[in-house]
Write a protein that holds these residues in place. Sequence first.
Motif, mmCIF file in Angstrom:
data_model
loop_
_atom_site.group_PDB
_atom_site.id
_atom_site.type_symbol
_atom_site.label_atom_id
_atom_site.label_comp_id
_atom_site.label_asym_id
_atom_site.label_seq_id
_atom_site.Cartn_x
_atom_site.Cartn_y
_atom_site.Cartn_z
ATOM 1 N N ALA A 1 -54.580 -15.424 -34.922
ATOM 2 C CA ALA A 1 -55.284 -14.178 -34.569
ATOM 3 C C ALA A 1 -54.466 -13.332 -33.589
ATOM 4 C CB ALA A 1 -56.651 -14.513 -33.972
ATOM 5 N N GLN A 2 -53.564 -13.973 -32.849
ATOM 6 C CA GLN A 2 -52.714 -13.246 -31.897
ATOM 7 C C GLN A 2 -51.431 -12.745 -32.562
ATOM 8 O OE1 GLN A 2 -53.344 -12.823 -28.412
ATOM 9 N NE2 GLN A 2 -55.384 -13.514 -29.006
ATOM 10 N N GLY A 3 -51.296 -12.972 -33.867
ATOM 11 C CA GLY A 3 -50.122 -12.446 -34.575
ATOM 12 C C GLY A 3 -49.007 -13.453 -34.772
ATOM 13 N N TYR A 4 -49.242 -14.712 -34.413
ATOM 14 C CA TYR A 4 -48.210 -15.736 -34.618
ATOM 15 C C TYR A 4 -48.290 -16.264 -36.058
ATOM 16 C CZ TYR A 4 -47.183 -16.147 -29.617
ATOM 17 O OH TYR A 4 -46.793 -15.908 -28.332
ATOM 18 N N ARG A 5 -47.183 -16.818 -36.551
ATOM 19 C CA ARG A 5 -47.168 -17.396 -37.894
ATOM 20 C C ARG A 5 -46.789 -18.869 -37.792
ATOM 21 N NH1 ARG A 5 -43.090 -17.710 -41.728
ATOM 22 N NH2 ARG A 5 -41.715 -16.457 -40.431
ATOM 23 N N GLN A 6 -47.573 -19.740 -38.462
ATOM 24 C CA GLN A 6 -47.311 -21.185 -38.382
ATOM 25 C C GLN A 6 -46.188 -21.568 -39.339
ATOM 26 O OE1 GLN A 6 -50.738 -23.638 -39.200
ATOM 27 N NE2 GLN A 6 -49.809 -25.449 -38.273
ATOM 28 N N VAL A 7 -45.267 -22.423 -38.883
ATOM 29 C CA VAL A 7 -44.185 -22.912 -39.755
ATOM 30 C C VAL A 7 -44.245 -24.441 -39.786
ATOM 31 C CG1 VAL A 7 -42.644 -20.926 -39.444
ATOM 32 C CG2 VAL A 7 -42.533 -22.839 -37.812
ATOM 33 N N MET B 1 -43.299 -10.411 -34.850
ATOM 34 C CA MET B 1 -44.171 -11.586 -34.967
ATOM 35 C C MET B 1 -43.390 -12.860 -34.610
ATOM 36 S SD MET B 1 -46.089 -13.191 -38.222
ATOM 37 C CE MET B 1 -47.255 -11.915 -38.649
ATOM 38 N N GLN B 2 -44.053 -13.769 -33.907
ATOM 39 C CA GLN B 2 -43.385 -15.017 -33.515
ATOM 40 C C GLN B 2 -43.875 -16.157 -34.390
ATOM 41 O OE1 GLN B 2 -42.410 -16.115 -29.791
ATOM 42 N NE2 GLN B 2 -43.219 -14.354 -28.705
ATOM 43 N N THR B 3 -43.054 -17.187 -34.483
ATOM 44 C CA THR B 3 -43.462 -18.351 -35.272
ATOM 45 C C THR B 3 -43.802 -19.513 -34.339
ATOM 46 O OG1 THR B 3 -41.159 -18.972 -35.401
ATOM 47 C CG2 THR B 3 -42.057 -17.787 -37.284
ATOM 48 N N PHE B 4 -44.696 -20.380 -34.805
ATOM 49 C CA PHE B 4 -45.016 -21.563 -34.007
ATOM 50 C C PHE B 4 -45.153 -22.780 -34.904
ATOM 51 C CE2 PHE B 4 -49.453 -22.691 -34.801
ATOM 52 C CZ PHE B 4 -49.894 -21.570 -35.508
ATOM 53 N N TYR B 5 -44.926 -23.943 -34.260
ATOM 54 C CA TYR B 5 -45.089 -25.234 -34.926
ATOM 55 C C TYR B 5 -46.006 -26.044 -34.029
ATOM 56 C CZ TYR B 5 -43.995 -30.098 -36.015
ATOM 57 O OH TYR B 5 -44.093 -31.429 -36.319
ATOM 58 N N ILE B 6 -46.927 -26.792 -34.631
ATOM 59 C CA ILE B 6 -47.784 -27.655 -33.803
ATOM 60 C C ILE B 6 -47.852 -29.046 -34.419
ATOM 61 C CG2 ILE B 6 -49.948 -26.884 -34.913
ATOM 62 C CD1 ILE B 6 -51.264 -27.176 -32.096
ATOM 63 N N GLU B 7 -47.713 -30.073 -33.567
ATOM 64 C CA GLU B 7 -47.910 -31.452 -34.014
ATOM 65 C C GLU B 7 -49.056 -32.040 -33.203
ATOM 66 O OE1 GLU B 7 -44.485 -34.040 -33.866
ATOM 67 O OE2 GLU B 7 -45.649 -35.749 -34.598
ATOM 68 N N THR B 8 -49.928 -32.754 -33.917
ATOM 69 C CA THR B 8 -51.132 -33.276 -33.260
ATOM 70 C C THR B 8 -51.112 -34.790 -33.243
ATOM 71 O OG1 THR B 8 -52.287 -31.390 -34.175
ATOM 72 C CG2 THR B 8 -53.660 -33.164 -33.315
ATOM 73 N N PHE B 9 -51.418 -35.378 -32.115
ATOM 74 C CA PHE B 9 -51.534 -36.826 -31.976
ATOM 75 C C PHE B 9 -53.003 -37.150 -31.681
ATOM 76 C CE2 PHE B 9 -47.393 -35.459 -30.475
ATOM 77 C CZ PHE B 9 -46.525 -36.270 -31.180
ATOM 78 N N GLY B 10 -53.420 -38.399 -32.049
ATOM 79 C CA GLY B 10 -54.712 -38.875 -31.568
ATOM 80 C C GLY B 10 -55.892 -38.651 -32.480
ATOM 81 N N CYS B 11 -57.048 -38.443 -31.854
ATOM 82 C CA CYS B 11 -58.338 -38.560 -32.535
ATOM 83 C C CYS B 11 -58.737 -37.294 -33.294
ATOM 84 C CB CYS B 11 -59.406 -38.876 -31.496
ATOM 85 S SG CYS B 11 -59.597 -37.537 -30.280
ATOM 86 N N GLN B 12 -59.903 -37.367 -33.939
ATOM 87 C CA GLN B 12 -60.407 -36.208 -34.695
ATOM 88 C C GLN B 12 -60.692 -35.020 -33.784
ATOM 89 O OE1 GLN B 12 -62.866 -39.160 -35.702
ATOM 90 N NE2 GLN B 12 -62.953 -38.821 -37.901
ATOM 91 N N MET B 13 -61.074 -35.318 -32.522
ATOM 92 C CA MET B 13 -61.321 -34.203 -31.584
ATOM 93 C C MET B 13 -60.038 -33.402 -31.403
ATOM 94 S SD MET B 13 -64.465 -34.370 -30.256
ATOM 95 C CE MET B 13 -64.461 -33.651 -28.646
ATOM 96 N N ASN B 14 -58.925 -34.116 -31.285
ATOM 97 C CA ASN B 14 -57.638 -33.429 -31.144
ATOM 98 C C ASN B 14 -57.283 -32.669 -32.414
ATOM 99 O OD1 ASN B 14 -57.023 -33.989 -28.529
ATOM 100 N ND2 ASN B 14 -55.174 -35.167 -28.957
ATOM 101 N N ALA B 15 -57.526 -33.316 -33.572
ATOM 102 C CA ALA B 15 -57.217 -32.645 -34.841
ATOM 103 C C ALA B 15 -57.997 -31.335 -34.919
ATOM 104 C CB ALA B 15 -57.574 -33.555 -36.013
ATOM 105 N N HIS B 16 -59.260 -31.396 -34.533
ATOM 106 C CA HIS B 16 -60.082 -30.182 -34.618
ATOM 107 C C HIS B 16 -59.687 -29.166 -33.537
ATOM 108 C CE1 HIS B 16 -63.187 -27.504 -35.654
ATOM 109 N NE2 HIS B 16 -64.018 -27.825 -34.694
ATOM 110 N N ASP B 17 -59.348 -29.646 -32.348
ATOM 111 C CA ASP B 17 -58.847 -28.713 -31.310
ATOM 112 C C ASP B 17 -57.643 -27.953 -31.844
ATOM 113 O OD1 ASP B 17 -60.710 -29.403 -29.429
ATOM 114 O OD2 ASP B 17 -59.392 -30.715 -28.262
ATOM 115 N N SER B 18 -56.751 -28.688 -32.542
ATOM 116 C CA SER B 18 -55.551 -28.027 -33.066
ATOM 117 C C SER B 18 -55.923 -26.960 -34.089
ATOM 118 C CB SER B 18 -54.589 -29.042 -33.695
ATOM 119 O OG SER B 18 -53.943 -29.763 -32.676
ATOM 120 N N GLU B 19 -56.962 -27.238 -34.895
ATOM 121 C CA GLU B 19 -57.392 -26.212 -35.860
ATOM 122 C C GLU B 19 -57.821 -24.940 -35.138
ATOM 123 O OE1 GLU B 19 -59.093 -28.972 -39.546
ATOM 124 O OE2 GLU B 19 -60.526 -28.235 -38.065
#
Length: 448
Positions: free
Chosen positions: A27-33, A1-19
């Motif tokens: 769902a692809q087996g990655y784990r958020q850190v 399993m791989q780990t990922f980190y995500i940082e979001t900039f900008g508007c609510q559309m971006n916040a929701h895209d990140s979700e």
Amino acid sequence: MQTFYIETFGCQMNAHDSEKVVGTLVAQGYRQVPKPEEADLVLYNTCSIRDKAEQKVFHRLDDFKRNGKGKVFGVLGCVAQQEGEKIFDRAPHVSMVAGSASYAKLPEMLVQLEAGGRRVTGLSLDNDQAFETPFTKRDNPHRAYITIIEGCDKACAYCVVPFTRGPERSRTSESVLNEARELARMGYAEIQLLGQNVNSYRDPSSAGWDFARLLRAVGEVDGIRRVRFTTSHPRDFVKDIIDAIDDNPVLCNHVHLPVQSGSSSVLARMQRLYTREEYMRRIDWMKNARRDITITTDIIVGFPGETEADFEDTLALLDEVEYDSLFSFKYSRRPNTSALELADHVAEEEKSRRLAILQEKQRAIQIRRNSASVGTIEEAFVEGYNQATGQWIGRTSENRTLNFVHPQLAAPGEGATLVGSTRSVRVTRAGPNSLAGEAVVPVSDDRL
Ligand code: SAM
Ligand code: SF4
């Protein structure tokens, strides 16, 4: 399993895209850190609405130029779409560049990255579908975003969004309502409908609903206690929306209606497609509504050719409308936009001066308006608890922050919490940006 980190900039559309991106990765087996240092895959979901926002991602990428070995970097969102493959040249440690119109292809792009792909791209805007996924991982346990329309077909002279998010694509009303019902079943109390211009929503199915019809239907979903929407474009804002709000208290009595300028000649140069008078007609609908509707807006100062008299018109508009709050920005030159061709760019110091005057005026309006609430009783939906101040954090239907103390529950503990409930609160104090008060507990009511 791989780990990922995500940082979001900008508007609510971006916040929701990140979700949605997070849900897809999980769902692809990655784990958020929580920290980029811990991640194999580092993603930035970017904003390019103003130059300052765009530069942020390059600062982040610079931080990892030397110590990012072994990690895979991806740039998502508006800067990705705008700069495209140029990002690989500017930040050679980046391996993926993808705009929001390509998120449906994320699983494929991840496979390419896992296979060692070094220049994986998703940059096509040729997409007539909104991104729908069953895997959204929502950040807030009470309030959920639902995208109803993506992209923008307007051509405001200053704005990059039509270039970064592509043409408008609406989701079917059936799919929006199914998501709303599912969220109600999961216990969400509030839904926020999202789009760059929700008012131009057009149901692509044979039902053919417009935005007001969809709004009414979402407001009738069993279990949903509050519905908000953003953003509205004045040109497409119709009175039916106000009638819907008047008819159903579940629809929050707050409208964000970006005006950008109080001068009709600036509005014409901005290609906003309405005059000040037409805008004011919409404001009158709201002021004459049965419910008390609060109004907020966005304003740009220092658009090319904005004279002192134009700016004065904007200040006068603030007095006339008495906005509940506003977002104000200095005009920022953006690539591809038609405003680049306009003459008479306003000097940076002058933009700063106008911004400060505007913000000062608005602050005084907010103090005046909020003070008028002292002594009233408001319904607050409880969103959290602030340890530092010992107050519950509430929000009114009008979208005002109302922090309060509760005589029977000073703090959450032993399973007892007010979070997720709605409380009657007497307003005792008012500042420019929030209200404070105490919960009203009927003598006979010993329920928390
Ligand atoms: N679609 C929405 C609308 O029409 O209002 C929101 C677009 S944008 C994400 C949010 C706000 O950013 C705009 O309303 C505008 O005030 C501001 N904005 C957009 N482009 C800008 C620019 N080039 N310079 C300064 N502000 C800008
Ligand atoms: Fe940009 Fe105008 Fe579209 Fe809003 S309506 S996203 S400001 S082009």
